[in-house]
Design an enzyme around this catalytic site. Structure first.
Site, short mmCIF file in Angstrom:
data_model
loop_
_atom_site.label_atom_id
_atom_site.label_comp_id
_atom_site.label_asym_id
_atom_site.label_seq_id
_atom_site.Cartn_x
_atom_site.Cartn_y
_atom_site.Cartn_z
N CYS A 9 62.96 49.00 32.27
CA CYS A 9 62.43 47.70 32.54
C CYS A 9 61.63 48.01 33.98
O CYS A 9 61.53 49.12 34.52
CB CYS A 9 63.44 46.62 32.98
SG CYS A 9 64.65 46.52 31.53
N GLY A 35 57.96 46.96 29.95
CA GLY A 35 58.80 46.05 29.03
C GLY A 35 58.09 44.94 28.48
O GLY A 35 57.27 44.12 29.24
N ASN A 109 66.88 47.79 36.69
CA ASN A 109 66.10 48.73 35.62
C ASN A 109 67.12 50.00 35.63
O ASN A 109 67.48 50.38 36.90
CB ASN A 109 64.77 49.20 36.36
CG ASN A 109 64.27 50.32 35.50
OD1 ASN A 109 63.31 51.17 35.85
ND2 ASN A 109 64.52 50.30 34.35
N GLY A 110 67.43 50.18 34.63
CA GLY A 110 68.33 51.43 34.32
C GLY A 110 69.51 51.13 33.31
O GLY A 110 69.24 50.32 32.46
N CYS A 244 64.00 61.02 36.51
CA CYS A 244 63.79 61.11 35.10
C CYS A 244 62.36 61.62 35.03
O CYS A 244 61.51 61.08 35.10
CB CYS A 244 63.87 59.73 34.65
SG CYS A 244 63.24 59.38 32.79
N TYR A 250 56.08 59.92 29.75
CA TYR A 250 55.61 58.78 29.07
C TYR A 250 55.23 57.65 29.52
O TYR A 250 54.67 56.71 29.63
CB TYR A 250 56.24 58.63 27.69
CG TYR A 250 56.16 57.33 26.86
CD1 TYR A 250 55.03 57.33 26.06
CD2 TYR A 250 56.85 56.43 27.09
CE1 TYR A 250 54.92 56.04 25.34
CE2 TYR A 250 56.79 55.15 26.42
CZ TYR A 250 55.82 55.02 25.62
OH TYR A 250 55.58 53.97 24.83
N CYS A 390 69.01 59.06 25.56
CA CYS A 390 68.92 58.85 27.02
C CYS A 390 70.15 58.18 27.44
O CYS A 390 70.04 56.86 26.73
CB CYS A 390 67.80 58.45 27.51
SG CYS A 390 67.92 58.25 29.32
N CYS A 441 65.95 65.30 35.91
CA CYS A 441 66.65 64.92 34.89
C CYS A 441 66.02 65.13 33.58
O CYS A 441 65.00 64.76 33.42
CB CYS A 441 67.53 63.78 34.64
SG CYS A 441 68.25 63.18 33.26
N CYS A 444 67.03 64.54 28.02
CA CYS A 444 66.46 64.07 26.65
C CYS A 444 65.81 65.36 25.90
O CYS A 444 65.51 65.39 24.95
CB CYS A 444 65.22 63.01 26.73
SG CYS A 444 64.17 63.24 27.99
P1 AMP Z 1 57.84 58.30 17.14
O1 AMP Z 1 56.75 57.60 16.06
O2 AMP Z 1 59.23 57.64 16.78
O3 AMP Z 1 57.74 59.76 16.81
O4 AMP Z 1 57.43 57.97 18.54
C1 AMP Z 1 56.52 58.68 19.17
C2 AMP Z 1 55.47 57.91 19.73
O5 AMP Z 1 56.22 56.71 20.59
C3 AMP Z 1 54.62 58.69 20.79
O6 AMP Z 1 53.46 58.52 20.53
C4 AMP Z 1 55.11 58.26 22.17
O7 AMP Z 1 54.04 58.09 23.01
C5 AMP Z 1 55.84 57.04 21.92
N1 AMP Z 1 57.20 57.08 22.72
C6 AMP Z 1 57.94 57.84 23.07
N2 AMP Z 1 58.94 57.58 23.76
C7 AMP Z 1 58.98 56.22 23.64
C8 AMP Z 1 59.69 55.33 24.11
N3 AMP Z 1 61.08 55.55 24.80
N4 AMP Z 1 59.57 53.97 23.91
C9 AMP Z 1 58.29 53.65 23.33
N5 AMP Z 1 57.34 54.42 22.92
C10 AMP Z 1 57.93 56.09 23.15
#
Ligand code: AMP
Length: 451
Positions: A9, A35, A109-110, A244, A250, A390, A441, A444
Site C-alpha cells: 500500500c 494500490g 503499509n506492510g 524489500c 517492480y 512474500c 530481503c 521471494c
Molecule cells: P503473471 O502474469 O502472473 O506472470 O504476472 C506477471 C506480471 O505481473 C508482470 O508483468 C509483472 O510486471 C506484474 N507483477 C509482478 N508482481 C506483481 C505484483 N505483486 N502485483 C502486481 N503485478 C505484479
C-alpha cells in the site's frame, strides 16, 4: 483465518500545513501505483479528526467538496492494494478510533507476521474487531496499554507487533511515523516549502508537492511531529535492515528514490546485467510496458540492440494482476497490451519484463507477438525466478501458483511458448542494487525468510 490485507500500500502524512488534506490528496495521486482498490485521508484541526475513505481510485474517492471537509493542518492518507475478494469499505484505511485519550487514525503499509496471535490474545481478553486488517490490532494495543501518554502507548504497541510495517499515526495534535526494524517497506521524510513536514512511502510524492527529501525514516525508528518543533526521533529497535528488493524490481515508481537509490537507474542496471548474462541475437529490444521499460533500456544500451516500443499499453485499463479469476486475468492482459504489428513483423525480439509470477502475462504476450508476425520472441526477465510467496507485504500468490516454484526454466519457456527464456541471477540482482552486505530481503527469489 486472518487474511493478509495490509498488502503493498502507500502511506503519507502531512504535518504543519493549512492545506494538509489537499497535499495528502496530491501525494496519494503520485502513490496510486501502490494500490488501486481503496483510498482514504484523515485530518485533524487540533480538536477533532475527520476521515473520508472509500473503495476506488484517489480521483474517484475525493472531490473538492470532500477535501474541504477534511480540515486542519495535519493529515494522513492511504491507498490500498489487497488480495482478492476483500472489498469491504471497512477494510479501507485510515483506521479511525475513539479511545480514552481521544481520537486517533492509523495508516499501514506492510504485513504483520504475528497478527493472528496478537488478535487471538486480544479477543480472549474481550476485544471486538470490525475488520480482518492487522492494523486494527494496533488500535486495540494502543487503547489497552496502561501508559498515560500516547507516545508511550504507541511504543508499547509497536513492541508487540512483528513483521513489516511503515506506519503513520495521527492524533488531534501530533503525528507519528514508524518503520519496522528491518525496514522492509520504504518510508521517507521530507520538508514542505512552508517549513512543515511530510512522510511518504515514496519520494515521487515529495516531487509532486514541492517538498524536499530530508532522509529515510530509519528502520526501528519512531518520529514524532509536534507543533513548532522539529521532528523528534526515538530508536525503538536496533536496525537490522532487510529492505524489500522487489520494490526495485517492480513495485516502486521509477522516479522515486527508494532505500537511498534511484529506482530507474537500479532497474537499468538490472537490464544491463541481464544483457551480459543472457545475450541473444535480435533485431530489437521491446519492453513489456510499463514495468519492463527501464530494464529494457539497460538491456539495449549494454547489447547495442535498438530499443523499440513494440507493445502498446492502454493506460485506461488497471493492473491485470488484481483480478481474482484466471479467466478475468487473461482477458485483462488482452485489453491492456497490444502489438505494434508493422514494427515487429518478421523481426527477432528480445522482450523484457520485470518478473513472471503465474506466467499469464508472458504467455499471452509471446502468443500475441507471434500472432502479429514476430519471427522470434526471446523473453528476458530482469529478476530471478519468483519461487516463494512474500509474508512482508508484497502480494504474491501461494507457492503452488508461482510458476517458477513448480517448473524448470526450460519448462516455463515451453509453457510461455518463447524461443528462449532467461532470468537475472540472484548475484546479478544484488550487483544491480549495489548491495554490499546482507541488507536486502530476497525471500521471494530465494525462500530465505527473516521473520
Ligand atoms: P503473471 O502474469 O502472473 O506472470 O504476472 C506477471 C506480471 O505481473 C508482470 O508483468 C509483472 O510486471 C506484474 N507483477 C509482478 N508482481 C506483481 C505484483 N505483486 N502485483 C502486481 N503485478 C505484479
Amino acid at each position: 483465518m486472518l487474511e493478509n490485507i495490509n498488502e503493498k500500500c502507500a502511506v503519507v502524512g502531512i504535518f504543519g500545513h493549512k492545506e494538509a488534506s489537499k497535499l495528502a490528496y496530491f501525494s496519494l495521486h503520485s502513490l496510486q501505483h501502490r494500490g488501486q482498490e481503496a483510498a482514504g485521508i484523515s485530518s485533524s484541526d487540533g480538536k477533532k479528526l475527520y476521515t473520508i475513505k472509500d473503495r476506488g481510485l484517489v480521483s474517484q474517492v475525493f472531490n473538492q467538496d470532500k477535501l474541504t471537509t477534511l480540515q486542519g493542518e495535519s493529515a494522513i492518507g492511504h491507498t490500498r492494494y489487497s488480495t482478492a475478494g476483500d472489498d469491504s469499505i471497512l477494510d479501507a484505511q485510515p483506521v479511525f478510533a475513539r479511545y480514552d485519550l481521544g481520537e486517533m487514525a492509523i495508516v499501514h503499509n506492510g504485513n504483520l507476521t504475528n497478527a493472528k496471535e496478537v488478535r487471538d490474545e486480544l479477543i480472549k481478553k474481550g476485544a471486538i474487531f470490525q475488520t480482518f486488517m492487522d492494523t486494527e490490532n494496533l488500535i486495540h494495543l494502543i487503547a489497552k496499554s496502561d501508559k498515560d501518554k500516547l507516545l508511550d502507548r504507541i511504543i508499547d504497541a509497536i513492541k508487540k507487533i512483528e513483521g513489516a510495517y511503515s506506519l503513520v499515526f495521527l492524533s488531534r495534535t501530533k503525528m507519528f511515523a514508524a518503520r519496522d526494524r528491518f525496514g522492509f517497506r520504504p518510508l521517507s521524510l521530507g520538508r514542505l516549502q512552508n517549513g512543515g513536514y511530510v512522510v511518504a512511502s515514496e519520494t515521487c510524492a515529495f516531487d509532486l508537492i514541492g517538498a524536499e527529501f530530508i532522509r529515510e525514516v530509519k528502520p526501528g525508528e519512531l518520529l514524532v511531529f509536534e507543533k513548532n518543533k522539529a521532528p523528534q526521533s526515538f530508536k525503538i529497535f536496533d536496525a537490522t535492515p532487510k529492505k524489500c528488493i522487489f520494490e526495485y524490481v517492480y513495485f516502486a515508481r521509477p522516479d522515486s528514490i527508494v532505500f537511498g537509490q534511484s529506482v530507474y537507474e537500479t532497474r537499468k542496471n538490472m537490464g544491463r546485467e541481464l544483457a551480459k548474462i543472457a545475450p541473444v541475437e535480435a533485431d530489437m529490444v521491446v519492453p513489456v510496458p510499463d514495468g519492463g521499460v527501464p530494464a529494457a533500456i539497460g538491456y539495449s544500451h549494454e547489447s547495442g540492440i535498438p530499443y523499440e516500443m513494440g507493445i502498446m499499453r492502454n493506460h485506461y485499463v488497471g493492473r491485470t494482476f488484481i483480478e481474482p479469476t484466471q479467466e478475468m486475468r487473461d482477458l485483462k492482459v488482452k485489453m491492456k497490451l497490444s502489438p505494434m504489428v508493422e514494427l515487429i513483423k518478421g523481426k527477432r525480439l528480445v522482450v523484457v519484463d520485470d518478473s513472471i509470477v503465474r506466467g499469464t502475462t508472458s504467455r499471452r504476450i509471446v502468443r500475441m507477438l507471434k500472432e502479429a508476425g514476430a519471427k522470434e520472441v526471446h523473453m528476458r526477465i530482469s529478476s530471478p525466478p519468483t519461487t516463494d510467496p512474500c509474508f512482508y507485504g508484497v502480494d504474491t500468490p501461494d507457492k503452488e501458483k508461482l510458476i517458477a516454484a513448480n517448473m524448470s526454466i526450460n519448462e516455463i519457456c515451453e509453457y510461455i511458448e518463447a524461443d528462449s527464456l532467461a532470468y537475472l541471477s540472484e548475484e546479478a540482482l544484488l550487483r544491480s542494487v549495489n548491495a554490499t552486505d546482507e541488507s536486502y530481503c530476497t525471500a521471494c527469489f530465494t525462500g530465505k525468510y527473516i521473520v
